[in-house]
Design an enzyme around this catalytic site. Structure first.
Site, PDB file in Angstrom:
ATOM      1  N   GLU A 104       5.423   7.097   8.942  1.00 21.97           N
ATOM      2  CA  GLU A 104       6.198   5.699   9.002  1.00 21.97           C
ATOM      3  C   GLU A 104       5.047   4.816   8.515  1.00 21.97           C
ATOM      4  OE1 GLU A 104       6.523   7.170  12.126  1.00 21.97           O
ATOM      5  OE2 GLU A 104       8.731   7.850  11.831  1.00 21.97           O
ATOM      6  N   TYR A 116       0.428   6.801  -0.364  1.00 22.49           N
ATOM      7  CA  TYR A 116       1.450   7.742  -0.135  1.00 22.49           C
ATOM      8  C   TYR A 116       2.053   8.132  -1.417  1.00 22.49           C
ATOM      9  CZ  TYR A 116       0.300   6.658   4.515  1.00 22.49           C
ATOM     10  OH  TYR A 116      -0.542   6.374   5.932  1.00 22.49           O
TER      11      TYR A 116
HETATM   12  C1  LIG Z   1      -4.518   2.954   2.922  1.00 25.68           C
HETATM   13  C2  LIG Z   1      -6.026   3.650   3.123  1.00 25.68           C
HETATM   14  C3  LIG Z   1      -6.163   4.487   3.983  1.00 25.68           C
HETATM   15  C4  LIG Z   1      -6.551   3.929   1.635  1.00 25.68           C
HETATM   16  O1  LIG Z   1      -7.826   4.230   1.876  1.00 25.68           O
HETATM   17  P1  LIG Z   1      -8.836   4.226   0.385  1.00 25.68           P
HETATM   18  O2  LIG Z   1      -9.931   5.042   0.632  1.00 25.68           O
HETATM   19  O3  LIG Z   1      -9.197   2.729  -0.041  1.00 25.68           O
HETATM   20  O4  LIG Z   1      -7.794   4.959  -0.805  1.00 25.68           O
HETATM   21  P2  LIG Z   1      -8.276   5.529  -2.099  1.00 25.68           P
HETATM   22  O5  LIG Z   1      -9.501   4.697  -2.667  1.00 25.68           O
HETATM   23  O6  LIG Z   1      -8.128   6.898  -1.997  1.00 25.68           O
HETATM   24  O7  LIG Z   1      -7.065   4.897  -3.017  1.00 25.68           O
HETATM   25  C5  LIG Z   1      -5.734   5.867  -3.005  1.00 25.68           C
HETATM   26  C6  LIG Z   1      -4.722   5.040  -3.663  1.00 25.68           C
HETATM   27  O8  LIG Z   1      -4.366   4.097  -2.810  1.00 25.68           O
HETATM   28  C7  LIG Z   1      -3.761   2.832  -3.715  1.00 25.68           C
HETATM   29  N1  LIG Z   1      -4.630   1.737  -3.161  1.00 25.68           N
HETATM   30  C8  LIG Z   1      -5.872   1.629  -2.535  1.00 25.68           C
HETATM   31  N2  LIG Z   1      -6.124   0.373  -2.127  1.00 25.68           N
HETATM   32  C9  LIG Z   1      -5.280  -0.251  -2.752  1.00 25.68           C
HETATM   33  C10 LIG Z   1      -4.618  -1.555  -2.740  1.00 25.68           C
HETATM   34  N3  LIG Z   1      -5.907  -2.367  -2.110  1.00 25.68           N
HETATM   35  N4  LIG Z   1      -3.792  -2.270  -3.312  1.00 25.68           N
HETATM   36  C11 LIG Z   1      -3.154  -1.224  -4.116  1.00 25.68           C
HETATM   37  N5  LIG Z   1      -3.220   0.072  -3.797  1.00 25.68           N
HETATM   38  C12 LIG Z   1      -3.964   0.553  -3.429  1.00 25.68           C
HETATM   39  C13 LIG Z   1      -4.088   3.148  -5.197  1.00 25.68           C
HETATM   40  O9  LIG Z   1      -2.877   3.957  -5.457  1.00 25.68           O
HETATM   41  C14 LIG Z   1      -4.951   4.244  -5.161  1.00 25.68           C
HETATM   42  O10 LIG Z   1      -4.985   5.260  -5.805  1.00 25.68           O
HETATM   43  P3  LIG Z   1      -5.869   5.318  -7.371  1.00 25.68           P
HETATM   44  O11 LIG Z   1      -7.284   4.843  -6.944  1.00 25.68           O
HETATM   45  O12 LIG Z   1      -5.606   6.396  -7.946  1.00 25.68           O
HETATM   46  O13 LIG Z   1      -5.188   3.987  -8.197  1.00 25.68           O
HETATM   47  C15 LIG Z   1      -6.928   2.321   3.510  1.00 25.68           C
HETATM   48  O14 LIG Z   1      -6.647   1.144   2.803  1.00 25.68           O
HETATM   49  C16 LIG Z   1      -6.727   2.092   5.051  1.00 25.68           C
HETATM   50  O15 LIG Z   1      -7.523   2.629   5.810  1.00 25.68           O
HETATM   51  N6  LIG Z   1      -5.778   1.095   5.238  1.00 25.68           N
HETATM   52  C17 LIG Z   1      -5.648   0.572   6.849  1.00 25.68           C
HETATM   53  C18 LIG Z   1      -5.273   1.713   7.551  1.00 25.68           C
HETATM   54  C19 LIG Z   1      -3.628   1.904   7.374  1.00 25.68           C
HETATM   55  O16 LIG Z   1      -2.977   1.249   7.127  1.00 25.68           O
HETATM   56  N7  LIG Z   1      -3.456   3.145   7.423  1.00 25.68           N
HETATM   57  C20 LIG Z   1      -1.995   3.796   6.769  1.00 25.68           C
HETATM   58  C21 LIG Z   1      -1.250   3.562   8.223  1.00 25.68           C
HETATM   59  S1  LIG Z   1       0.533   3.892   7.890  1.00 25.68           S
END
Ligand SMILES: CC(C)(COP(=O)(O)OP(=O)(O)OC[C@H]1O[C@@H](n2cnc3c(N)ncnc32)[C@H](O)[C@@H]1OP(=O)(O)O)[C@@H](O)C(=O)NCCC(=O)NCCS
Length: 147
Positions: A104, A116
């Site tokens: 979710e 995702y």
């Molecule tokens: C979601 C989260 C885990 C992504 O972590 P991250 O280390 O920044 O992710 P990555 O660098 O591996 O990026 C993976 C993909 O996510 C997407 N993405 C990451 N940040 C993004 C942003 N700010 N806006 C849009 N897409 C984004 C892109 O598709 C990216 O792929 P790409 O680099 O090939 O284009 C991080 O933003 C986070 O911890 N968020 C807060 C906690 C949270 O909401 N967790 C999920 C709960 S359901």
């Protein structure tokens, strides 16, 4: 960067990050310790040297699973850490015979949804007001894993 199975040594940092990211809905250290003792759950932690970068976890029951948490420290986002954590989880899930993985996510959480969807998760449902503080719909995503 290294990603490895979470152990008790990672719990204080994981709980601190969870507090920072999910305040009202965060997991306590106790929740993490309990999860590490649960054989149906598997968690991973990402590090750069001694620096804790983020963690994730899932629960698996036969061929079905649920992603419980994914979080990367705000100072280290958009560097592929979330991707590396997802790869570790998906590999572990597939290795244990996983076929359908669910999660979710808040409707407004664009970065998580993009992460995702990059892995092939598709929205299969909507739970109205699933989240609180602030109240928000939850989107249900599913990934079918093919052996
Ligand atoms: C979601 C989260 C885990 C992504 O972590 P991250 O280390 O920044 O992710 P990555 O660098 O591996 O990026 C993976 C993909 O996510 C997407 N993405 C990451 N940040 C993004 C942003 N700010 N806006 C849009 N897409 C984004 C892109 O598709 C990216 O792929 P790409 O680099 O090939 O284009 C991080 O933003 C986070 O911890 N968020 C807060 C906690 C949270 O909401 N967790 C999920 C709960 S359901």
């Amino acid at each position: 960067m290294t990603v490895s199975k979470m152990t008790a040594r990672d719990v204080p940092a994981a709980a601190a990050l969870d507090r920072m990211l999910f305040s009202a809905e965060c997991w306590s250290e106790e929740d993490f310790y309990t999860s590490l003792e649960d054989p149906s759950r598997i968690f991973f932690a990402a590090y750069e040297g001694e620096l804790f970068l983020g963690c994730c976890g899932l629960q698996q029951c036969f061929d079905q699973g649920d992603i419980l948490t994914v979080g990367v420290h705000p100072d280290h986002r958009c560097k592929g850490i979330g991707t590396a954590l997802m790869v570790a989880m998906l590999n572990a899930f597939a290795a244990q015979g996983g076929a359908a993985l669910f999660l979710e996510v808040r409707a407004s959480n664009a970065s998580a949804r993009a992460l995702y969807e990059k892995f092939g998760f598709r929205q299969i449902g909507l739970r109205r007001n699933y989240y609180q503080q602030p109240a928000e719909d939850g989107l249900v995503y599913c990934l079918e894993v093919h052996a």
